[in-house]
Each structure stands twice: as structure tokens, then as C-alpha cells.
Write a protein that holds these residues in place. Structure first.
Motif, short mmCIF file in Angstrom:
data_model
loop_
_atom_site.label_atom_id
_atom_site.label_comp_id
_atom_site.label_asym_id
_atom_site.label_seq_id
_atom_site.Cartn_x
_atom_site.Cartn_y
_atom_site.Cartn_z
N TYR A 1 18.13 9.56 -1.29
CA TYR A 1 17.20 10.57 -1.81
C TYR A 1 17.38 10.70 -3.31
O TYR A 1 18.49 10.55 -3.84
CB TYR A 1 17.47 11.94 -1.17
N GLU A 2 16.27 10.99 -3.98
CA GLU A 2 16.31 11.31 -5.41
C GLU A 2 15.62 12.65 -5.62
O GLU A 2 14.76 13.05 -4.84
CB GLU A 2 15.64 10.21 -6.24
N LEU A 3 15.99 13.33 -6.68
CA LEU A 3 15.47 14.66 -6.94
C LEU A 3 14.20 14.57 -7.78
O LEU A 3 14.16 13.87 -8.80
CB LEU A 3 16.53 15.49 -7.67
N SER A 4 13.16 15.26 -7.32
CA SER A 4 11.87 15.24 -8.02
C SER A 4 11.24 16.63 -7.98
O SER A 4 11.78 17.56 -7.37
CB SER A 4 10.93 14.21 -7.37
N THR A 5 10.08 16.75 -8.62
CA THR A 5 9.33 18.01 -8.58
C THR A 5 7.87 17.73 -8.25
O THR A 5 7.36 16.63 -8.49
CB THR A 5 9.39 18.76 -9.93
N SER A 6 7.22 18.71 -7.69
CA SER A 6 5.77 18.69 -7.47
C SER A 6 5.26 20.09 -7.76
O SER A 6 5.70 21.06 -7.13
CB SER A 6 5.46 18.28 -6.03
N ASP A 7 4.37 20.21 -8.73
CA ASP A 7 3.89 21.53 -9.17
C ASP A 7 5.07 22.43 -9.53
O ASP A 7 5.12 23.61 -9.16
CB ASP A 7 3.03 22.20 -8.09
N ASN A 8 6.05 21.85 -10.23
CA ASN A 8 7.26 22.56 -10.67
C ASN A 8 8.15 23.02 -9.53
O ASN A 8 9.06 23.83 -9.72
CB ASN A 8 6.89 23.75 -11.56
N GLU A 9 7.89 22.53 -8.32
CA GLU A 9 8.71 22.85 -7.16
C GLU A 9 9.68 21.70 -6.91
O GLU A 9 9.26 20.55 -6.78
CB GLU A 9 7.83 23.07 -5.93
N LYS A 10 10.98 22.00 -6.82
CA LYS A 10 11.99 20.96 -6.61
C LYS A 10 11.95 20.45 -5.18
O LYS A 10 11.65 21.20 -4.25
CB LYS A 10 13.38 21.53 -6.92
N MET B 1 -0.30 13.60 -0.21
CA MET B 1 -0.22 14.05 -1.59
C MET B 1 -0.70 12.93 -2.51
O MET B 1 -0.72 11.76 -2.11
CB MET B 1 1.24 14.39 -1.97
N ASN B 2 -1.06 13.28 -3.73
CA ASN B 2 -1.32 12.28 -4.75
C ASN B 2 0.01 11.87 -5.37
O ASN B 2 0.84 12.73 -5.69
CB ASN B 2 -2.24 12.84 -5.84
N LEU B 3 0.20 10.58 -5.52
CA LEU B 3 1.45 10.07 -6.06
C LEU B 3 1.75 10.67 -7.44
O LEU B 3 2.91 10.91 -7.79
CB LEU B 3 1.41 8.55 -6.15
N SER B 4 0.70 10.95 -8.19
CA SER B 4 0.86 11.48 -9.55
C SER B 4 1.43 12.90 -9.55
O SER B 4 1.91 13.39 -10.58
CB SER B 4 -0.48 11.48 -10.29
N GLU B 5 1.39 13.57 -8.38
CA GLU B 5 1.92 14.94 -8.30
C GLU B 5 3.45 14.97 -8.31
O GLU B 5 4.06 16.00 -8.61
CB GLU B 5 1.44 15.61 -7.00
N ILE C 1 0.86 -1.18 0.00
CA ILE C 1 0.00 0.00 0.00
C ILE C 1 0.90 1.23 0.00
O ILE C 1 1.74 1.40 0.89
CB ILE C 1 -0.93 0.01 1.23
N THR C 2 0.73 2.08 -0.99
CA THR C 2 1.62 3.23 -1.15
C THR C 2 0.96 4.51 -0.70
O THR C 2 -0.19 4.79 -1.04
CB THR C 2 2.05 3.36 -2.63
N PHE C 3 1.69 5.29 0.08
CA PHE C 3 1.25 6.60 0.54
C PHE C 3 2.28 7.64 0.10
O PHE C 3 3.48 7.36 0.09
CB PHE C 3 1.11 6.66 2.06
N ALA C 4 1.82 8.83 -0.25
CA ALA C 4 2.74 9.93 -0.57
C ALA C 4 2.36 11.12 0.30
O ALA C 4 1.18 11.42 0.49
CB ALA C 4 2.63 10.30 -2.05
N TYR C 5 3.37 11.80 0.84
CA TYR C 5 3.08 12.95 1.68
C TYR C 5 4.24 13.94 1.63
O TYR C 5 5.36 13.61 1.23
CB TYR C 5 2.82 12.53 3.13
N MET C 6 3.95 15.18 2.04
CA MET C 6 4.93 16.26 2.01
C MET C 6 5.46 16.55 3.40
O MET C 6 4.68 16.88 4.30
CB MET C 6 4.33 17.53 1.41
N SER C 7 6.76 16.40 3.59
CA SER C 7 7.47 16.73 4.83
C SER C 7 7.11 15.85 6.01
O SER C 7 7.96 15.29 6.68
CB SER C 7 7.30 18.20 5.19
N VAL C 8 5.84 15.75 6.32
CA VAL C 8 5.36 14.91 7.42
C VAL C 8 4.09 14.21 6.96
O VAL C 8 3.44 14.62 6.01
CB VAL C 8 5.07 15.74 8.69
#
Length: 237
Positions: free
Chosen positions: A116-125, A39-43, A27-34
Motif C-alpha cells: 500500500y502507498e499513501l495517497s489523497t482524494s479530495d484532500n481525504e487521506k 473513480m477518475n484516476l486523476s482524483e 486497461i486501468t480502472f480506479a475505484y473506492m473501497s469496492v
């Protein structure tokens, strides 16, 4: 008859293995900072083949009293990392900084055993990390996105000297003249006024970032004090 029994055993074994795998769903969860901020994984979009310097930034972790920033700079072909946080000390809220080990390999970085890997969410690194744990016969896959809040990078050729406590091994790679520039650059960043007509004055007066405003009393950080003392020892050795 024996062949029939053997066939049944094989079928039963396959069914058991299939049933077990079904009870161990991931079961996969995505979240920001805490985990409070889902978040939606697609973001989250992975940055393909990032360069080492692309990891430079200040990445936010946690919230409230557990807040911290993982700060990374790229300088002279290397990455330097530290954790900036605040803590209570003698009934005073004190800003602290701890250096972190950092390694770059195959477009990813590892800091204190966490990859860690580098990604973006809403064009935010941001930095993405993955965590796995068993929970009620399932596997939880937590994907954490930590946004870049932009870093205040020290000016100069050797910003690491005002960023983290350096080691004798690292500094031994530099020549005596390079060490002298690094040490005096710490003074220059703090606005020290060098002797008119001297080598350091001539060198730093050509730097746009250099603002000479102080002659005597300079308040160095603990990091800068450590590096100045260490560099002086190496210059004299």
C-alpha cells in the motif's frame, strides 16, 4: 537472395512482436473501497515521502456484510495493524479483530503481502493498492483507494497493549519497570482506581486522559486479557 530472406524474417518477427504487444493493452480502472464505486484516476494524488507515523488511520474496505476496517497505529517507533470486522457467531453479530503483519520500507507499507502507498482524494487521506489480471487478451490494472475514516487510538504511552495481541519477543525488548507501566496502563484506560498514594496512582493521576471510575469489576477485551497475562509472566520470570 539469402540476405533478402533474412531481412524478411527479421521484419516479420518485429511485426509479430509489435502486434502481440498491441493485443496486450493495459486497461486501468480506479475505484473506492469496492469496484462498485468507480473513480477518475486523476482524483488520486500520491503523497510524496510519507513518514511511518503518517500511515496511522482506520481504512475502510468493502461494503454490506463484507465491510471491514484496516486499523493502523504508530507507537514507540513501530506500526501495529489489525482488521476490525463483524461476523455471525451463535446467531449473534460479533465484533472481531485480527492482528495483521505490517512492514514499512521505502515510504510504503506491506500488510499480509499486499503493498500500500499513501495517497489523497479530495484532500481525504487513504491507502492505495494495485491489482493486475489478464482479461480477454488485455491486462486489467485495478487501482483501489481505501479512505481513512479516522481511528480511535487508545490513550497512553503503550496504546498497542489495548490494540493488538503482543508477543513475548516484542515485550522482551522492554524493562521490568516498562512492562509494569504497560500492564497497569491497560487498567488505567479502563478507569481503574489505583491505591491512594501508591506508585501507579501517582503516575497515572498526572495523565490528562486518566479517568478513575472503577474499583473492582473491569470488562477487558480479549486483546487486553491476553497482554495482561503475558506481561505478568514476563514480570515474574
Amino acid at each position: 537472395m539469402l540476405q533478402f530472406k533474412t531481412t524478411l524474417v527479421i521484419i516479420f518477427s518485429l511485426f509479430s512482436a509489435l502486434s502481440f504487444s498491441q493485443t496486450r493493452d493495459t486497461i486501468t480502472f480506479a475505484y473506492m473501497s469496492v469496484q462498485n464505486y468507480e473513480m477518475n484516476l486523476s482524483e488520486i494524488k500520491k503523497i510524496i515521502s510519507p513518514k511511518m507515523r503518517d500511515y496511522e488511520g482506520s481504512y475502510h474496505f468493502g461494503e454490506s456484510e463484507g465491510e471491514a476496517n484496516l486499523e493502523i497505529i504508530f507507537s514507540n517507533g513501530k506500526l501495529y495493524a489489525r482488521t476490525e470486522y463483524a461476523d455471525w457467531e451463535n446467531n449473534t453479530w460479533v465484533e472481531k479483530s485480527d492482528r495483521q503483519s505490517v512492514d514499512y520500507s521505502k515510504y510504503k507499507i506491506v500488510i499480509e503481502k499486499t503493498e500500500y502507498e499513501l495517497s489523497t482524494s479530495d484532500n481525504e487521506k487513504g491507502l492505495v493498492s494495485h491489482y493486475y489480471e489478464s482479461f480477454e487478451q488485455n491486462i486489467h490494472h485495478d487501482i483501489q483507494f481505501n479512505p481513512d475514516t479516522n481511528i480511535e487510538r487508545p490513550e497512553g504511552k503503550y496504546p498497542e497493549a489495548s490494540f493488538v495481541k503482543l508477543t513475548s519477543k516484542e515485550l522482551s525488548e522492554l524493562s521490568i519497570s516498562e512492562l509494569k507501566i504497560m500492564r497497569n496502563e491497560i487498567f488505567a484506560r479502563n478507569g481503574y482506581i489505583f491505591k491512594a498514594g501508591g506508585k501507579m496512582n501517582n503516575y497515572f493521576s498526572k495523565k490528562e486522559w486518566y479517568k478513575p471510575i472503577k474499583k473492582d469489576v473491569i470488562k477487558f477485551s480479549d486483546i487486553e486479557k491476553h497482554n495482561i497475562e503475558l506481561i505478568l509472566k514476563l514480570e515474574k520470570s
